[in-house]
Design a protein around this motif. Structure first.
Motif, PDB file in Angstrom:
ATOM      1  N   ASP A 140       0.833  -1.200   0.000  1.00  0.00           N
ATOM      2  CA  ASP A 140       0.000   0.000   0.000  1.00  0.00           C
ATOM      3  C   ASP A 140       0.871   1.255   0.000  1.00  0.00           C
ATOM      4  N   ARG A 141       1.952   1.230   0.782  1.00  0.00           N
ATOM      5  CA  ARG A 141       2.849   2.382   0.820  1.00  0.00           C
ATOM      6  C   ARG A 141       3.518   2.570  -0.543  1.00  0.00           C
ATOM      7  N   GLU A 142       3.892   1.470  -1.168  1.00  0.00           N
ATOM      8  CA  GLU A 142       4.509   1.555  -2.492  1.00  0.00           C
ATOM      9  C   GLU A 142       3.537   2.132  -3.520  1.00  0.00           C
ATOM     10  N   ASP A 143       2.287   1.670  -3.485  1.00  0.00           N
ATOM     11  CA  ASP A 143       1.273   2.191  -4.412  1.00  0.00           C
ATOM     12  C   ASP A 143       1.053   3.682  -4.190  1.00  0.00           C
ATOM     13  N   ALA A 144       1.033   4.092  -2.919  1.00  0.00           N
ATOM     14  CA  ALA A 144       0.815   5.497  -2.602  1.00  0.00           C
ATOM     15  C   ALA A 144       1.976   6.352  -3.116  1.00  0.00           C
ATOM     16  N   VAL A 145       3.192   5.855  -2.966  1.00  0.00           N
ATOM     17  CA  VAL A 145       4.367   6.576  -3.456  1.00  0.00           C
ATOM     18  C   VAL A 145       4.296   6.721  -4.969  1.00  0.00           C
ATOM     19  N   GLU A 146       3.910   5.663  -5.660  1.00  0.00           N
ATOM     20  CA  GLU A 146       3.791   5.729  -7.116  1.00  0.00           C
ATOM     21  C   GLU A 146       2.745   6.759  -7.537  1.00  0.00           C
ATOM     22  N   THR A 147       1.654   6.847  -6.785  1.00  0.00           N
ATOM     23  CA  THR A 147       0.620   7.839  -7.089  1.00  0.00           C
ATOM     24  C   THR A 147       1.150   9.254  -6.938  1.00  0.00           C
ATOM     25  N   LEU A 148       1.961   9.482  -5.896  1.00  0.00           N
ATOM     26  CA  LEU A 148       2.546  10.806  -5.707  1.00  0.00           C
ATOM     27  C   LEU A 148       3.462  11.162  -6.875  1.00  0.00           C
ATOM     28  N   GLY A 149       4.220  10.185  -7.353  1.00  0.00           N
ATOM     29  CA  GLY A 149       5.097  10.440  -8.488  1.00  0.00           C
ATOM     30  C   GLY A 149       4.326  10.735  -9.753  1.00  0.00           C
ATOM     31  N   GLN A 150       3.227  10.014  -9.959  1.00  0.00           N
ATOM     32  CA  GLN A 150       2.410  10.215 -11.158  1.00  0.00           C
ATOM     33  C   GLN A 150       1.717  11.576 -11.159  1.00  0.00           C
ATOM     34  N   SER A 151       1.560  12.166  -9.965  1.00  0.00           N
ATOM     35  CA  SER A 151       0.921  13.483  -9.893  1.00  0.00           C
ATOM     36  C   SER A 151       1.786  14.550 -10.560  1.00  0.00           C
ATOM     37  N   GLY A 152       3.098  14.331 -10.579  1.00  0.00           N
ATOM     38  CA  GLY A 152       4.011  15.291 -11.178  1.00  0.00           C
ATOM     39  C   GLY A 152       4.128  16.594 -10.418  1.00  0.00           C
ATOM     40  N   GLN A 153       3.660  16.628  -9.170  1.00  0.00           N
ATOM     41  CA  GLN A 153       3.588  17.876  -8.414  1.00  0.00           C
ATOM     42  C   GLN A 153       4.784  18.029  -7.481  1.00  0.00           C
ATOM     43  N   THR A 154       5.452  19.153  -7.593  1.00  0.00           N
ATOM     44  CA  THR A 154       6.639  19.383  -6.776  1.00  0.00           C
ATOM     45  C   THR A 154       6.325  19.487  -5.288  1.00  0.00           C
ATOM     46  N   ASP A 155       5.062  19.795  -4.941  1.00  0.00           N
ATOM     47  CA  ASP A 155       4.741  19.898  -3.521  1.00  0.00           C
ATOM     48  C   ASP A 155       4.689  18.532  -2.833  1.00  0.00           C
ATOM     49  N   GLN A 156       4.873  17.459  -3.591  1.00  0.00           N
ATOM     50  CA  GLN A 156       4.930  16.122  -3.010  1.00  0.00           C
ATOM     51  C   GLN A 156       6.367  15.657  -2.771  1.00  0.00           C
ATOM     52  N   ILE A 157       7.347  16.479  -3.123  1.00  0.00           N
ATOM     53  CA  ILE A 157       8.745  16.045  -3.002  1.00  0.00           C
ATOM     54  C   ILE A 157       9.135  15.797  -1.550  1.00  0.00           C
ATOM     55  N   ASP A 158       8.662  16.650  -0.624  1.00  0.00           N
ATOM     56  CA  ASP A 158       8.980  16.418   0.790  1.00  0.00           C
ATOM     57  C   ASP A 158       8.454  15.074   1.259  1.00  0.00           C
ATOM     58  N   ASN A 159       7.232  14.714   0.833  1.00  0.00           N
ATOM     59  CA  ASN A 159       6.662  13.435   1.232  1.00  0.00           C
ATOM     60  C   ASN A 159       7.450  12.277   0.633  1.00  0.00           C
ATOM     61  N   LEU A 160       7.869  12.431  -0.617  1.00  0.00           N
ATOM     62  CA  LEU A 160       8.659  11.381  -1.261  1.00  0.00           C
ATOM     63  C   LEU A 160      10.047  11.279  -0.622  1.00  0.00           C
ATOM     64  N   SER A 161      10.581  12.399  -0.151  1.00  0.00           N
ATOM     65  CA  SER A 161      11.868  12.366   0.541  1.00  0.00           C
ATOM     66  C   SER A 161      11.785  11.512   1.799  1.00  0.00           C
ATOM     67  N   LEU A 162      10.680  11.634   2.511  1.00  0.00           N
ATOM     68  CA  LEU A 162      10.487  10.810   3.703  1.00  0.00           C
ATOM     69  C   LEU A 162      10.334   9.336   3.336  1.00  0.00           C
ATOM     70  N   ALA A 163       9.690   9.072   2.189  1.00  0.00           N
ATOM     71  CA  ALA A 163       9.532   7.683   1.742  1.00  0.00           C
ATOM     72  C   ALA A 163      10.868   7.049   1.407  1.00  0.00           C
ATOM     73  N   LEU A 164      11.877   7.849   1.115  1.00  0.00           N
ATOM     74  CA  LEU A 164      13.215   7.313   0.848  1.00  0.00           C
ATOM     75  C   LEU A 164      13.829   6.667   2.078  1.00  0.00           C
TER      76      LEU A 164
END
Length: 278
Positions: free
Chosen positions: A169-193
């Motif tokens: 589920d976390r992986e799917d959510a991360v993929e959705t954030l990437g598909q959004s193409g929105q820079t305001d999701q970068i902080d959230n993706l940084s935490l997912a790293l």
């Protein structure tokens, strides 16, 4: 001991810590190698704070939290000591108690908007010594509010990145954030790293590559410190996809990686970026 003082439109909670003990907050098991030394990753969603910080000054960490959350920070102490702390989805008051557990501090709440109070200010005092002159850092509105109108990502997707016990589920959510193409999701993706699951971290690398830009390239520096050599190599490829001067600066660290394949890939990618810029 906690003292609550009510004022017009606000109330202040004063928290006096017990006698200070040696040491500070420590990181959760299994995070070593996945957050950069001197790095701090902060996310603030729906009034809850997620932090993954390693060897950062307390002042720097609190300033970043204030910037993301939109409250006024008043420091009566230099706060230059370093700390390591990690937690997910805590209310701000609980987060303050976790980070400042050996310090006296006061929290101002704004109740003028209705029943749900918002943290409007944080004062940090120096324990056991005379307080110095106040240093006030004001952030009038949370970053999350400024970008709210532009985002099309449902908050439940963002929350799944941090709180779902299922790594798929976390992986799917991360993929959705990437598909959004929105820079305001970068902080959230940084935490997912920094997720404990390698597949989630891998998905975050790909998502940042999809979003692209200098900010995403800077975020990928965290992935270059991953314990998994294959993921470090994946981060190198992602930086090659992003390209640009910032990506090249971040890639320089990979040239010193202890894995031969990572070093070779970094050399090739840097060469490709340079040739494209000529």
């Amino acid at each position: 001991m906690k003292v609550l003082t009510y004022l017009t439109g606000i109330y202040i909670a004063l928290v006096l810590s017990p006698i200070a003990q040696s040491g500070g907050a420590s990181s959760a098991p299994g995070t070593q190698g996945r957050s950069l030394q001197g790095a701090h990753l902060v996310g603030f969603i729906d009034g809850r704070l997620t932090v993954n910080a390693r060897d950062v000054s307390l002042r720097e960490l609190l300033t970043e939290i204030a910037r993301k959350s939109g409250f006024t920070l008043v420091l009566l102490s230099p706060l230059q000591d370093k700390m390591t702390v990690e937690f997910k989805q805590l209310p701000l008051r609980n987060a303050f108690e976790r980070i400042l557990r050996h310090r006296n501090f006061a929290v101002e709440y704004d109740t003028s908007a209705g029943a749900s109070s918002r943290v409007a200010g944080l004062w940090v005092f120096q324990n056991g010594e005379q307080n110095g002159p106040a240093q006030t850092i004001v952030f009038t509105k949370p970053e999350a509010d400024r970008s709210q109108a532009a985002t099309a990502v449902d908050n439940s997707v963002v929350q799944a990145v941090f709180v779902s016990p299922n790594p798929e589920d976390r992986e799917d959510a991360v993929e959705t954030l990437g598909q959004s193409g929105q820079t305001d999701q970068i902080d959230n993706l940084s935490l997912a790293l920094t997720d404990v699951n390698a597949d989630v971290r891998d998905a975050a690398i790909d998502a940042l590559a999809d979003i692209g830009g200098d900010e995403a390239a800077q975020a990928l520096a965290v992935a270059l410190g991953d314990e998994n050599a294959a993921l470090r190599e994946g981060a190198v490829d992602a930086l090659g996809k992003i390209g640009g001067d910032t990506a090249m600066q971040v890639l320089a660290a990979a040239l010193q990686d202890n894995d031969e394949f990572v070093r070779e890939t970094a050399t090739e990618v840097l060469s490709q970026i340079k040739s494209q810029s000529n």
